[in-house]
Enzyme design. Sequence first.
Site, short mmCIF file in Angstrom:
data_model
loop_
_atom_site.label_atom_id
_atom_site.label_comp_id
_atom_site.label_asym_id
_atom_site.label_seq_id
_atom_site.Cartn_x
_atom_site.Cartn_y
_atom_site.Cartn_z
N GLU A 124 0.84 -1.19 0.00
CA GLU A 124 0.00 0.00 0.00
C GLU A 124 0.88 1.25 0.00
OE1 GLU A 124 -4.07 -1.54 2.01
OE2 GLU A 124 -2.54 -0.88 3.39
N CYS A 137 3.84 8.45 1.18
CA CYS A 137 4.42 7.46 2.08
C CYS A 137 4.57 6.16 1.29
CB CYS A 137 3.45 7.30 3.26
SG CYS A 137 3.96 6.07 4.43
N CYS A 144 7.38 -7.29 6.28
CA CYS A 144 8.48 -6.78 7.09
C CYS A 144 8.91 -7.86 8.07
CB CYS A 144 8.04 -5.54 7.87
SG CYS A 144 9.40 -4.69 8.72
N CYS A 148 7.99 -5.60 15.00
CA CYS A 148 7.59 -4.64 16.04
C CYS A 148 6.17 -5.02 16.49
CB CYS A 148 7.63 -3.22 15.49
SG CYS A 148 9.29 -2.76 14.94
N CYS A 151 2.79 -3.08 15.22
CA CYS A 151 2.67 -2.75 13.79
C CYS A 151 1.96 -3.88 13.05
CB CYS A 151 4.05 -2.51 13.20
SG CYS A 151 3.98 -2.08 11.44
N GLY A 197 7.61 -2.21 5.47
CA GLY A 197 8.99 -2.65 5.34
C GLY A 197 10.00 -1.82 6.11
N GLU A 198 11.19 -2.40 6.26
CA GLU A 198 12.30 -1.71 6.91
C GLU A 198 13.27 -1.30 5.80
OE1 GLU A 198 13.45 -0.38 9.79
OE2 GLU A 198 15.20 0.02 8.54
N SER A 229 12.96 6.14 7.12
CA SER A 229 12.61 5.87 8.51
C SER A 229 13.09 4.48 8.88
CB SER A 229 11.09 5.97 8.66
OG SER A 229 10.69 5.65 9.98
N SER A 251 12.59 5.18 14.53
CA SER A 251 11.45 4.73 15.32
C SER A 251 11.94 4.33 16.70
CB SER A 251 10.79 3.54 14.63
OG SER A 251 10.17 3.98 13.46
N LEU A 252 11.85 5.26 17.65
CA LEU A 252 12.40 5.01 18.98
C LEU A 252 11.36 4.29 19.86
CD1 LEU A 252 14.94 5.48 20.71
CD2 LEU A 252 13.97 7.66 21.42
N HIS A 253 10.24 4.90 20.06
CA HIS A 253 9.07 4.30 20.72
C HIS A 253 9.20 3.94 22.20
CE1 HIS A 253 7.44 4.35 16.78
NE2 HIS A 253 8.08 3.31 16.34
N ASN A 328 -2.39 3.58 16.06
CA ASN A 328 -3.53 3.25 15.22
C ASN A 328 -3.82 1.76 15.36
OD1 ASN A 328 -3.99 5.85 13.95
ND2 ASN A 328 -1.96 5.53 13.07
N CYS A 371 -0.65 5.47 9.94
CA CYS A 371 0.61 4.77 10.23
C CYS A 371 0.34 3.41 10.85
CB CYS A 371 1.43 5.52 11.27
SG CYS A 371 1.86 7.15 10.85
#
Length: 397
Positions: A124, A137, A144, A148, A151, A197-198, A229, A251-253, A328, A371
């Site tokens: 997408e 985006c 991926c 995580c 996600c 994806g990464e 990212s 992406s720290l989170h 989300n 996201c």
Amino acid sequence: MNATLTKTNLLGLTRTELEAFIAQMGEKPFRARQLMKWLYKRAENDFDQMTDLAKSFRERLKEVAEVRTPEIRMTQVSADGTRKWLLSMPARADATGGNRESGIGNSELQPPASSLQPDLQAIEMVFIPEPGRGTLCISSQLGCAMDCTFCSTAQQGFNRNLSVAEIVGQVWLANRELGYEAGGDRVVTNVVFMGMGEPLANYRNVVPATEILMDDLGFDISRRRVTVSTSGLVPQMLKLAEETNCALAVSLHAPNDELRDVLVPINRKHKIAELLDACWQYVNKQNARSITFEYVMLDGVNDKPEHAHELVRLLQGRPGKVNLIPFNPFPGTQYRRSTPAAIERFRDICNSHGVIATTRRTRGDDIDAACGQLVGRVRDRTTVRLGSKLISVAVQS
Ligand code: SAH
């Protein structure tokens, strides 16, 4: 054999590669520059329309080359103007699609041929219009492997890397779909690798793709407006600092290793201290302004005042800003979105201690385009997830 299969897909060739291709055809280098403008700037795929190229050259191009993009399967438009496209992808990368990896690098992560279905898979892509800018985006992988926990892409597992042509093809398609005309106002002003994806696990294809996006004969997007990212592949971040000059988001989170080990499992390999060190090196090498730290707001998990204070201790006085992303949700998730009050409190603690934090406005959630909600359709996934294999492959690239 079908003749089209042997044609070179020009989409995905960098300036140097296009020059080499043209030289092989016995043409002068300036032809490559003309062709490049048609391809990327003017989003043209019909050689007959490239009117400043000699007719004989166009005829030869038609025989040996083509411009092939992913196919649009579905378009959805949100009430807020956000647009989402479902793009179909073959289950396997095609070697003529600007794929830098045939046989090397990620081959361990490819599923065995016998497990492949003839079925197409999908990614997408999302376009977010805002006053004065339009952000696209894009995705870098089919699925991926980073795993995580918050996600939805992670739940599908990993199938394969996208080729350079499939990555820049997304921007090409969006320009066409959004009615961009050469010489007119840009529609896509910013590109972020925040889809599926990464990106840094597909280093070899993502780097030339950023080069084409930023090249003034390519899409000509300024370096501050192309953002990669990453969940924190430290060796690739250090390499990226040497090899390109796009913007970096991380992406720290979580503000401590204990929590980040759970939310972003690559943290078990590269701890926060090592990650931040790579970030500051990136800024120094690139002469960049700052790094954007993404921080998903999960109710009761990472959104308490003590987390905000811990984050402040990590980032105070450093060239970084924080982007708070309200979580989300997606079917089957164990997490909930933080309350608006918790998000505001978190943001205020950061800002009052000199760490700039903003909240990302949720866009396109009525069409599941926000996201972490990008699902695509990865049916033919491998079971490979974050593990020693991915890490060792990632480190080589
Ligand atoms: N793999 C890369 C890029 C893809 S994800 C990375 O990790 O940065 C793009 C951003 O969306 C990341 O910051 C990611 O953590 C965030 N994200 C993922 N799932 C989300 C969700 N369910 N809600 C909000 N943000 C999410």
